[in-house]
Write an enzyme that holds these catalytic residues in place. Sequence first.
Site, PDB file in Angstrom:
ATOM      1  N   CYS A 229      33.407  48.106  38.543  1.00 40.08           N
ATOM      2  CA  CYS A 229      34.797  48.370  38.164  1.00 40.08           C
ATOM      3  C   CYS A 229      35.533  47.099  37.744  1.00 40.08           C
ATOM      4  O   CYS A 229      36.717  47.128  37.452  1.00 40.08           O
ATOM      5  CB  CYS A 229      35.557  49.077  39.285  1.00 40.08           C
ATOM      6  SG  CYS A 229      35.748  48.070  40.758  1.00 40.08           S
TER       7      CYS A 229
ATOM      8  N   HIS B  42      49.421  39.343  29.903  1.00 39.02           N
ATOM      9  CA  HIS B  42      50.252  40.443  29.434  1.00 39.02           C
ATOM     10  C   HIS B  42      50.039  40.672  27.937  1.00 39.02           C
ATOM     11  O   HIS B  42      49.963  41.793  27.462  1.00 39.02           O
ATOM     12  CB  HIS B  42      51.723  40.058  29.660  1.00 39.02           C
ATOM     13  CG  HIS B  42      52.522  41.173  30.233  1.00 39.02           C
ATOM     14  ND1 HIS B  42      53.632  40.968  30.999  1.00 39.02           N
ATOM     15  CD2 HIS B  42      52.372  42.509  30.144  1.00 39.02           C
ATOM     16  CE1 HIS B  42      54.118  42.127  31.350  1.00 39.02           C
ATOM     17  NE2 HIS B  42      53.376  43.064  30.858  1.00 39.02           N
TER      18      HIS B  42
ATOM     19  N   ASP C 235      36.075  39.280  40.954  1.00 41.14           N
ATOM     20  CA  ASP C 235      36.051  38.421  42.138  1.00 41.14           C
ATOM     21  C   ASP C 235      34.642  37.943  42.450  1.00 41.14           C
ATOM     22  O   ASP C 235      34.458  36.815  42.905  1.00 41.14           O
ATOM     23  CB  ASP C 235      36.653  39.153  43.350  1.00 41.14           C
ATOM     24  CG  ASP C 235      38.166  39.052  43.348  1.00 41.14           C
ATOM     25  OD1 ASP C 235      38.675  37.955  43.070  1.00 41.14           O
ATOM     26  OD2 ASP C 235      38.838  40.071  43.588  1.00 41.14           O
TER      27      ASP C 235
HETATM   28  C1  PEP Z   1      37.321  42.826  40.748  1.00 39.19           C
HETATM   29  O1  PEP Z   1      37.497  41.861  41.506  1.00 39.19           O
HETATM   30  O2  PEP Z   1      36.429  42.854  39.864  1.00 39.19           O
HETATM   31  C2  PEP Z   1      38.207  44.006  40.840  1.00 39.19           C
HETATM   32  C3  PEP Z   1      37.972  45.105  40.172  1.00 39.19           C
HETATM   33  O3  PEP Z   1      39.309  43.886  41.616  1.00 39.19           O
HETATM   34  P1  PEP Z   1      40.657  43.122  41.151  1.00 39.19           P
HETATM   35  O4  PEP Z   1      40.458  42.720  39.708  1.00 39.19           O
HETATM   36  O5  PEP Z   1      41.762  44.092  41.361  1.00 39.19           O
HETATM   37  O6  PEP Z   1      40.667  41.963  42.081  1.00 39.19           O
HETATM   38 MG    MG Z   2      38.829  42.086  43.247  1.00 37.20          MG
END
Ligand code: PEP
Ligand code: MG
Length: 763
Positions: A694, A387, A647
């Site tokens: 992303c 945060h 991830d």
């Molecule tokens: C990722 O895993 O890079 C992703 C964009 O999803 P999240 O961070 O929401 O798991």
């Molecule tokens: Mg993810």
Amino acid sequence: NMQGDGFEAHVQAGQKVEAGQLLLSFDLEKVLRGAASLRTPVLLLQSDSYSLQRVCAEGVVSFDEVIFEVHRVSKDEQAGAAADLPATEMAEESHSRTVVIGLKHGIHARPAAGLIAAIKELDARVSLAYGGQTADLRSPVALMSLSTERGARVTVNASGPDALRALDVVAAGLEPLADGETVPEEQEHDKPDAANEPQEPIPAGTVLRALPASPGLGQGTAFSLRQSTSSSSVSTGTPEEERDALDAAVERVRAYLSELAAADGETGADIARAHLALLDDPLVVDRAHELVEQGLAAGAAWQRAVKDAITMLSRLEDPRMRERADDLKDIDLRVQRVLVGEDPRQAFELPHQAIVLAENLLPSQLLEMDRSRLAGICLAAGGVTSHVAILAIAMNVPMLVAAGEQVLAIEAGSDLLLDAELGELEVGPQAEAAERFAARIDDAKRLGQMEAGAARQPCFTRDDVQIHIHANIASAADAQSAVECGAEGCGLLRTEFLFMDRVHAPDLEEQLRVYRDVSSALGDRSLVVRTLDAGGDKPISYIQQAPEENPALGVRGIRLSLAHRGLLETQLQALLQLDHPQPVRVMIPMISSVEEVEEVKDVLARLGFDASDAQLKLGVMIETPAAALISDRLSQMVDFFSIGTNDLAQYTLCMDRGEPSLARSFDTLHPAVLRLIRQTAKAADRAGVPVAVCGAAAGDPVAAPLLLGLGIRELSMPAGLIARQKAHLRKISTVECEELASTALELGSARAVRELVREFLMA
Ligand code: PEP
Ligand code: MG
């Protein structure tokens, strides 16, 4: 688990039923053959307070037969049982001893097991008393739930023929302090704070490495933030008085936070609102009251209740949940301050151009610092998704995290250069280095103004290749600010926000309303909506899920949506009805096989979706190594890819992305992750499928040249990073990036890759 085989439903889902109506029958034979096990272990943990009665004889029982009943043993019965003991046992005195715990982390699982084993052979009943609770030494759970820490004073009680021997054994097991080491008197409930421990000073010219959590450069003077750990652990009044004192302190903090929360639009108003909710959390408030009743002082009770809640959160897999622990510490500090007669607001006397050094920093502490005096922050611990990191980005304060304990040894007043682009903190720089850095800051300022001006222009690299920059958002308000920050569209709408913190799932109308709001904020820009990415670590109260040993590897993402088709169908239905100026791009999270994509397609087909219809495009997130490795197959089935580097790195490196002790090693730029990105980009290119990134790497200036070099042309990131990243990309050439990436792929560690990119960027 048997897929319904052997079970017959007599009612339909959604049907109204009456008490006594037959819902389900089953074939016992089939269950016997199909179930993994029919055994139901029952553990009776408090055998002093409960007893088994009406226990049936061993052997086969018939249906409906009582196996046993559990009865609470009343105090009189317990006394009576004691009276029935043999005379020798009755005559034995009980002994007690106060012991200061020297175990570094208190009594956790291993020492508890060791103590139990050590007294096993002794004829003695032993218990430990601490903080108003008593634990039988035979129960490891009870021992651990005392939540003792190093320095805690516990009372060991023992009775039986070997009582004295047992006291010695237990004391020896609890007190392994090093020679000459002592534990200060006041530490009963205070965690020793690394920030307050003396350390060897750091020599001038040292450069510490850390992770950039909020970008930028800062030059200034070290200001060491010592976290106050004071608490009124000594009881000063009756339980009623302590409870009143606690309630009054909480009320005072509530009034203060309400003021902050009402300052609409201010950075931090949202955080204050979140803290207000925590302040009323019955888990904390009721527990604190309970502890006050047991004789703890207001401050100690509140601190302990907060700590228990933090312990619960820290067991959760989701780093975002774990980071809520900071918010709890925050409200603890405020209440503690009020209890000792101080203001709920913490005043910091920052020097001009302060670089704040601390073990960790709470969101409220950052909010209460004078921004005009703050040049940067460097934390020994912390995480890039915390945060306080989000807040630092919003406040435009450069911040480094996970710098290690060394940072706490920097003397207050030292000159520092904080580089939150490259992840470095230089202590006591030479005059020449300081001048060069100051010039970089001036350039960066000028650049910042230009960047902001150019943020809404399209982004082309030096060799004229267009890079599409999109924003990661979670609401219509985010969509609005994404547009203002220069996003060409939304590359990731995290829909979890719509499903969490409520008692039932949003229905079709509600979802459609929210998606329409997002769509209208974006205008004719592109929109990628990710279907619900919840489960395991991000539990949703109204979805039944069995507890999982490894939630990150459990039923999450698309696995959860497929297990709860109703949820998926409603979400897809809403997205099919959404009328956006561009085709709505629906993205499936956590894909690891082609069957999962096929199943989603089946659901879409059942909802009447015609694949030739251009209004909806289907894509997948590539965020498991499995998906990256079969990306050639997946590319034949979908319209687009988006790589979730957070991830993907977690599963490739086998490192929990939110584990603070791994924060320095968890690095998306590991060549193994880069190779998976390359494989995915190549498969996408061959199939003519667009591929974006992303995850957090998309907004990281160090990762950017590598991603471009690997063939990525679309990046989606938090809106606040867009201006800077666009400006950064405009300075590099994809041809040079390709060379850089192919060298990086041959390296053996993330550290080597970072070093390579660092040199590239410096050049
Ligand atoms: C990722 O895993 O890079 C992703 C964009 O999803 P999240 O961070 O929401 O798991
Ligand atoms: Mg993810």
